[in-house]
Design an enzyme around this catalytic site. Structure first.
Site, PDB file in Angstrom:
ATOM      1  N   ARG A   1       0.718  -1.105   0.222  1.00  0.00           N
ATOM      2  CA  ARG A   1      -0.033   0.043  -0.124  1.00  0.00           C
ATOM      3  C   ARG A   1       0.688   1.276   0.020  1.00  0.00           C
ATOM      4  NH1 ARG A   1      -0.699   4.736   2.406  1.00  0.00           N
ATOM      5  NH2 ARG A   1      -0.135   3.866   4.385  1.00  0.00           N
ATOM      6  N   ASP A   2       1.437   1.480   1.211  1.00  0.00           N
ATOM      7  CA  ASP A   2       2.241   2.771   1.239  1.00  0.00           C
ATOM      8  C   ASP A   2       3.491   2.757   0.105  1.00  0.00           C
ATOM      9  OD1 ASP A   2       3.125   5.093   2.220  1.00  0.00           O
ATOM     10  OD2 ASP A   2       4.052   4.380   3.898  1.00  0.00           O
TER      11      ASP A   2
ATOM     12  N   HIS B   1       7.298   4.279  12.757  1.00  0.00           N
ATOM     13  CA  HIS B   1       6.994   4.410  11.102  1.00  0.00           C
ATOM     14  C   HIS B   1       8.273   5.210  10.593  1.00  0.00           C
ATOM     15  CE1 HIS B   1       4.662   3.927   7.432  1.00  0.00           C
ATOM     16  NE2 HIS B   1       5.481   4.957   7.096  1.00  0.00           N
TER      17      HIS B   1
ATOM     18  N   HIS C   1      11.061   6.818   7.941  1.00  0.00           N
ATOM     19  CA  HIS C   1      11.731   6.872   6.595  1.00  0.00           C
ATOM     20  C   HIS C   1      13.181   7.029   6.737  1.00  0.00           C
ATOM     21  CE1 HIS C   1       7.841   7.832   4.158  1.00  0.00           C
ATOM     22  NE2 HIS C   1       7.576   6.832   5.097  1.00  0.00           N
TER      23      HIS C   1
ATOM     24  N   CYS D   1       9.681   9.586  -0.909  1.00  0.00           N
ATOM     25  CA  CYS D   1       9.483  10.551   0.104  1.00  0.00           C
ATOM     26  C   CYS D   1       9.275  11.910  -0.643  1.00  0.00           C
ATOM     27  CB  CYS D   1      10.858  10.858   1.218  1.00  0.00           C
ATOM     28  SG  CYS D   1      10.309  12.248   2.227  1.00  0.00           S
TER      29      CYS D   1
ATOM     30  N   ASN E   1      10.276   4.573   2.946  1.00  0.00           N
ATOM     31  CA  ASN E   1      10.170   3.567   3.982  1.00  0.00           C
ATOM     32  C   ASN E   1      11.290   2.886   4.352  1.00  0.00           C
ATOM     33  OD1 ASN E   1       7.250   4.156   4.513  1.00  0.00           O
ATOM     34  ND2 ASN E   1       6.917   3.389   2.367  1.00  0.00           N
TER      35      ASN E   1
END
Length: 304
Positions: A15-16, A208, A210, A241, A250
């Site tokens: 998804r992300d 979470h 990055h 990003c 990520n």
């Protein structure tokens, strides 16, 4: 140093990770990716996003993905993003049993990203949380920009706490703390968690991170030292990003699993099997994985 004995990884690649990819990924490839991730031992895998297909065309097949996965009959967790009640209703109709909502700790980021204030965004989520309670659907809350904002700079830890507490009060079961632009450092992570943990138990928080500035793995270690035991990651480091041109996004699942293996911390994920998922999606997209561990191990595999 003591760490949690077991770490839960929430795989966000399907998804992300994929949502901003320019190359359209067919439904069957996404399903193969999810199946390989599950085969590697990942038990929490973001399956899709019920947003406008005009805004995020890569997620237009999320209902088909959820129906194919049949989450109600599976012991695995397949959460989907539902930014509003319309998205929640569509996700529920497809069979989703877990959803997620996104808020921000930065007022300017909220205005720029979803064109409303933080307060208004939370008000939008109220009917989603109410409907979720009615149908017995679990809701995860994401909070963006917890360690920095592209428009405001540093974010006060209490601002993060305020949004997180409100989401928990509304019914979210867990809050994922997002370092959206990847500017966090271990010291910043500790400052944030020093402020949050007296107000929210570690069991209701996830990290979470990055990897824009290469600090994601170090930040995970710092968060583990503070007691966090759930982290989001993305196979092959999928996901850019958008607020730092050309930067990585990520943290890669392979890199996190390598870290945990080295620390002797159990996560239940086979790195060898995870490489199969990494090779699949990287091969389809026609680019090497962003994960350094995946690049090293796939090259080694190819030379044997």
């Amino acid at each position: 140093m003591r760490y949690p004995s077991h770490i839960t990884l929430v795989e966000v690649g399907p998804r992300d990770g994929l949502q901003n990819e320019a190359t359209p990924v067919p439904t069957d490839v996404k399903l193969q990716l999810i199946q390989r991730l599950a085969a590697a031992g990942l038990t929490h895998i973001e399956a899709g996003s019920f947003v406008s297909p005009k805004r995020v065309p890569q997620m237009a097949d999320s209902a088909d993905i959820v129906r194919a996965l049949q989450p109600a009959a599976s012991p695995l967790h397949y959460p989907v993003l539902t930014p509003n009640l319309q998205g929640f209703d569509a996700a529920l109709a497809a069979g989703a049993r877990e959803v997620a909502v996104f808020a921000a700790a930065s007022e300017r980021f909220s205005q720029r990203n979803i064109q409303c204030s933080i307060a208004d965004s939370l008000a939008r989520f109220a009917p989603v949380l109410a409907a979720a309670r009615q149908h017995g659907v679990a809701v995860r809350g994401y909070v963006s920009c917890v360690l920095g904002c592209p428009y405001e700079g540093d974010i006060a830890p209490q601002a993060v706490a305020d949004v997180s507490l409100r989401l928990l009060e509304m019914g979210c079961t867990e809050i994922s703390l997002g370092d959206t632009i990847g500017v966090g450092t271990p010291a910043g992570v500790r400052r944030l968690l020093d402020a949050l943990l007296p107000q929210i138990p570690a069991s209701q928080l996830a990290g979470h991170f990055h990897d824009t500035y290469g600090m994601a793995i170090a930040n995970i270690v710092a968060a583990m030292e503070c007691g966090l035991a759930t982290f989001d990651s993305s196979v092959a480091g999928l996901g850019g990003c958008p607020y730092a041109q050309g930067a990585s996004g990520n943290v890669a699942t392979e890199d996190v699993v390598w870290l945990l293996n080295g620390l002797g911390v159990e996560c239940g994920v086979s790195l060898e099997a995870l490489l199969d998922a990494s090779a699949l999606i990287s091969g389809f997209l026609g680019k090497p994985p962003a994960s350094r561990v995946a690049r090293a191990l796939l090259a080694k595999r190819g030379s044997e």
